[in-house]
Design an enzyme around this catalytic site. Structure first.
Site, PDB file in Angstrom:
ATOM      1  N   ARG A  77       0.850  -1.186   0.000  1.00 34.18           N
ATOM      2  CA  ARG A  77       0.000   0.000   0.000  1.00 34.18           C
ATOM      3  C   ARG A  77       0.891   1.243   0.000  1.00 34.18           C
ATOM      4  NH1 ARG A  77      -2.091   1.296   4.222  1.00 34.18           N
ATOM      5  NH2 ARG A  77      -1.366  -0.256   5.686  1.00 34.18           N
ATOM      6  N   TYR A 100      -1.237  -3.450  -6.959  1.00 34.92           N
ATOM      7  CA  TYR A 100      -0.971  -4.288  -5.782  1.00 34.92           C
ATOM      8  C   TYR A 100      -2.004  -4.125  -4.663  1.00 34.92           C
ATOM      9  CZ  TYR A 100       1.922  -7.111  -2.695  1.00 34.92           C
ATOM     10  OH  TYR A 100       2.396  -8.121  -1.906  1.00 34.92           O
ATOM     11  N   GLY A 103      -3.947  -3.576  -1.409  1.00 35.56           N
ATOM     12  CA  GLY A 103      -4.887  -2.558  -0.932  1.00 35.56           C
ATOM     13  C   GLY A 103      -5.022  -1.359  -1.866  1.00 35.56           C
ATOM     14  N   LYS A 125      -9.474  -2.138   1.681  1.00 37.51           N
ATOM     15  CA  LYS A 125      -9.192  -0.974   2.528  1.00 37.51           C
ATOM     16  C   LYS A 125      -9.976   0.255   2.054  1.00 37.51           C
ATOM     17  CE  LYS A 125      -6.142  -3.298   4.901  1.00 37.51           C
ATOM     18  NZ  LYS A 125      -6.434  -3.704   6.279  1.00 37.51           N
ATOM     19  N   HIS A 139     -11.169  -1.836  11.489  1.00 40.15           N
ATOM     20  CA  HIS A 139     -10.021  -2.646  11.089  1.00 40.15           C
ATOM     21  C   HIS A 139      -9.818  -3.722  12.155  1.00 40.15           C
ATOM     22  CE1 HIS A 139      -5.448  -2.645   9.986  1.00 40.15           C
ATOM     23  NE2 HIS A 139      -6.106  -3.573   9.324  1.00 40.15           N
ATOM     24  N   SER A 153      -0.965  -2.842  11.841  1.00 42.33           N
ATOM     25  CA  SER A 153      -0.365  -3.857  10.964  1.00 42.33           C
ATOM     26  C   SER A 153       0.885  -4.446  11.651  1.00 42.33           C
ATOM     27  CB  SER A 153       0.035  -3.226   9.627  1.00 42.33           C
ATOM     28  OG  SER A 153      -1.100  -2.614   9.055  1.00 42.33           O
ATOM     29  N   CYS A 190       1.040  -6.943  13.849  1.00 37.44           N
ATOM     30  CA  CYS A 190       0.869  -7.389  15.239  1.00 37.44           C
ATOM     31  C   CYS A 190       0.227  -8.776  15.296  1.00 37.44           C
ATOM     32  CB  CYS A 190       0.014  -6.400  16.019  1.00 37.44           C
ATOM     33  SG  CYS A 190       0.867  -4.875  16.413  1.00 37.44           S
TER      34      CYS A 190
HETATM   35  O1  O2Y Z   1       0.212  -4.119   1.238  1.00 33.55           O
HETATM   36  C1  O2Y Z   1      -0.970  -4.270   0.941  1.00 33.55           C
HETATM   37  O2  O2Y Z   1      -1.467  -3.835  -0.097  1.00 33.55           O
HETATM   38  C2  O2Y Z   1      -1.840  -5.026   1.806  1.00 33.55           C
HETATM   39  S1  O2Y Z   1      -2.071  -4.299   3.348  1.00 33.55           S
HETATM   40  C3  O2Y Z   1      -3.091  -5.366   4.254  1.00 33.55           C
HETATM   41  C4  O2Y Z   1      -3.531  -6.532   3.680  1.00 33.55           C
HETATM   42  C5  O2Y Z   1      -4.354  -7.376   4.393  1.00 33.55           C
HETATM   43  C6  O2Y Z   1      -4.727  -7.015   5.643  1.00 33.55           C
HETATM   44  N1  O2Y Z   1      -4.299  -5.874   6.212  1.00 33.55           N
HETATM   45  C7  O2Y Z   1      -3.474  -5.059   5.561  1.00 33.55           C
HETATM   46  C8  O2Y Z   1      -3.052  -3.825   6.313  1.00 33.55           C
HETATM   47  O3  O2Y Z   1      -2.174  -3.074   5.910  1.00 33.55           O
HETATM   48  O4  O2Y Z   1      -3.650  -3.578   7.370  1.00 33.55           O
HETATM   49 MN    MN Z   2      -5.274  -4.896   7.851  1.00 35.15          MN
END
Ligand code: O2Y
Ligand code: MN
Length: 614
Positions: free
Chosen positions: A73, A215, A217, A224, A244, A266, A268
């Site tokens: 992300r 990619y 999120g 998200k 979340h 994230s 944890c």
């Molecule tokens: O990096 C990404 O695009 C995925 S981020 C993600 C994916 C699944 C669950 N939680 C998260 C997060 O960043 O909280």
């Molecule tokens: Mn998440």
């Protein structure tokens, strides 16, 4: 299905307008069928974008390698583009929506040339559930379509629920890499350079426009973007919560059930907790969801939670038989891997999978890779944010009611973060507003030098929603306070703060974590049932020293440390929240929270006449 067969005139118009702007070669309306999934996957395999895995070891699985610039992300390219900057708040990036739409319209102009434009009708939540919401994603990425087919409920049934004029959230996505006449991707992941990536949310019009990234999120817009950023705005307006949070079901040996949701920043271990295998005989934990919870009041005045997703987009590195056997089984078939290492016989491998790399691998950059444990600077075979996209139904711990359209009644809400010091293993909020206070100060300690913060300081991530709240965070806190006034106290979930990450001064873990966290869940269960052994302290309600059975390796002294009220540490916490955290929210900070901070401080100062011995 053809564009002209879409019954919904508004949707037909939007799709037509987007096609006129982006100029794709073809338009495909996704019916959600297995045949379509197979066809898309076969096309991506044939073009070299996807590698099929060994059918004997990982049937129905593929691996994708992304561009090196498109691996996670992109928070610094994510915008809450509300009409007024004030409404986006201090924790979101903002660009004026008129200007941003102009920029993006320029980028979308011709952006799908040479590509197919897919129209994905999807439901977040069981199709037809009154808690569910419909979205339609337009994308020029078949990778996005196949991932969305796992992560959400896609297809004709969604169009049936939408009818002629139903409401949907429009989600526009382009990888931002048009193809010239006769050009192809040549098996290379298409995306735009970082300065052209935009993940834009328009909260007033409830639209999502994403450009330049393929990619996770950034591109799977149901997750998200819709289920958190836009849904948090809808939830504020409609009086519910889009969070979340994982959702789990815990049963005691007598078969009594409690439902628990939990928010952690994230990294944890949310997915691990959602799929936990308890170490206490007779207790059972089942999974409802691992990342997002939508909670609405039922007719009985209780909060009911649904998991709006249908799959897991889990981090691969670190997932092993020890840390999360259920995730490994969920991802053992019909799974899309992204950026993992591949063995010579086309099986997956990643750092922390629990065994050494067998021979020569292909790493996530497509290069040959041989494990060299002596070389501490060796680059990993799998990208640290490599992912598996796996159907939730394949998870052995999935609860039978995970798709109940009415959701599950929530008994407890947990907050937590990575806090090596100060925060005890578990404590319970005295009441709802105290729980909201605990959620508002959630954070993790910085362990490696970060651009903006010093090692040892706490990066606050209120409610683990910092990157995901679609409006002003201070107003979001107010919304939580208001939710607490919508029902009677006995019907509200109880709120807890947990911390599995305590360390000794010489850096050793005080608590083993993973399955042993079930001991803490048991105390939470008992607190909800009114049978827990507890004591009131200046920071909230805590387990007595003998309330939680000690796992092997945790001494009585360790337990005392884990359950101690660290008065000095908490006073520093108060100081940090007062000086560095709460001022960010200015006049939007609810007075109930500054009051809670004052109460905490005076409790700590007054305790035992100022010589707290708790
Ligand atoms: O990096 C990404 O695009 C995925 S981020 C993600 C994916 C699944 C669950 N939680 C998260 C997060 O960043 O909280
Ligand atoms: Mn998440």
């Amino acid at each position: 299905m053809k564009l002209q067969d879409l019954k919904h005139a508004g949707l037909r118009k939007w799709v037509t307008e987007v096609a006129e702007l982006t100029k794709p070669e073809a338009i495909v309306i996704c019916d959600g069928s297995e045949a379509h999934y197979r066809q898309l996957m076969d096309e991506m395999i044939a073009s070299g974008l996807a590698t099929p895995l060994n059918p004997d070891k990982k049937p129905g699985c593929v691996n994708f390698l992304s561009d090196v610039s498109d691996v996670a992300r992109v928070e610094n390219r994510t915008y809450i583009s509300s009409a007024k900057q004030e409404d986006a708040g201090p924790t979101n990036n903002w660009i004026d929506p008129v200007g941003l739409k102009k920029t993006l319209n320029g980028l979308y102009d011709g952006s799908m040339k040479g590509r197919t434009m897919y129209v994905i009708p999807f439901s977040m939540g069981p199709i037809g559930s009154n808690i569910a919401k419909i979205g339609v994603e337009i994308t020029d990425s078949a990778y996005v379509v196949t991932n969305m087919m796992i992560m959400t409920r896609v297809g004709t049934k969604v169009l049936d629920v939408l009818g002629n004029d139903g409401y949907y959230v429009p989600c526009l996505h382009s990888v931002g890499k048009p193809l010239a006449e006769g050009e192809s991707d040549h098996g290379k992941w298409p995306c735009a350079p970082i300065e052209k990536k935009y993940i834009a949310h328009f909260p007033e019009t409830r639209e999502i426009w994403s450009y330049g990234s393929g990619y996770g999120g950034n591109a799977l817009l149901g997750k998200k973007c819709l289920a958190l950023r836009i849904a948090s705005v809808i939830a504020r307006d409609e009086g519910w919560l889009a969070e979340h949070m994982l959702i789990l079901k815990i049963s005691n040996p007598e078969g009594v059930v409690k439902y628990v949701t939990a928010a952690f920043p994230s990294a944890c271990g949310k997915t691990n907790l959602a799929m936990l295998v308890p170490t206490i005989p007779g207790w059972k934990v089942e999974t409802i969801g691992d990342d997002i919870a939508w909670m609405k009041f039922g007719k009985d005045g209780r909060l009911y939670a649904i998991n709006p997703e249908a799959g897991f987009f889990g981090v691969a590195p670190g997932t092993s038989k020890d840390s999360n056997p259920n995730a490994l089984i969920a991802a053992s078939k019909n799974t899309i891997f992204t950026n993992v290492g591949l063995t010579e016989d086309k099986d997956i491998w990643w750092e922390g999978i629990g065994y050494d790399a067998p021979g020569k691998l292909t790493d996530w950059t497509g290069n040959e890779w041989v494990q060299n444990k002596a070389d501490k600077s060796q680059k990993p075979a799998a990208h640290p944010n490599a992912r598996f996209t796996a159907p939730a139904a394949q998870c052995p711990s999935i609860a039978p009611e995970w798709e109940d359209p009415n959701g599950v009644p929530v008994d407890a809400i947990l907050f937590g973060g990575r806090r090596p010091h100060t925060i005890p293993l578990v404590h319970q909020a005295r009441d709802w507003n105290h729980g909201v206070f605990l959620g508002s100060i959630v954070g993790s300690e910085i362990t490696a030098a970060a651009l903006d913060l010093k090692v040892g300081t706490v990066r606050r991530d209120p409610f683990a929603m910092l990157p995901f709240c679609g409006y002003h965070m201070g107003e979001y806190f107010k919304h939580w306070i208001k939710i607490g006034t919508r029902t009677t106290v006995d019907k509200l979930p109880k709120i807890f703060y947990v911390n599995w990450f305590r360390k000794t001064d010489d850096g050793k873990w005080l608590w083993p974590g993973y399955g042993e966290n079930s001991r803490v869940l048991k105390w939470v269960f008992e607190a909800c049932a009114g049978t827990a052994k507890s004591v009131d302290t200046p920071i909230g309600i805590m387990p007595t020293i003998d309330a939680i059975d000690r796992p092997e390796g945790v001494s009585e002294a360790d337990m005392a440390e884990l359950l101690k009220v660290d008065r000095e540490g908490w006073l520093k916490e108060v100081e940090d929240v007062r000086a560095n955290h709460y001022p960010k929210f200015g006049e939007h900070l609810p007075k109930e929270l500054s009051h809670m901070l004052d109460v905490l401080e005076s409790n700590l100062k007054d305790c035992c006449g100022g010589k707290c011995c708790c």
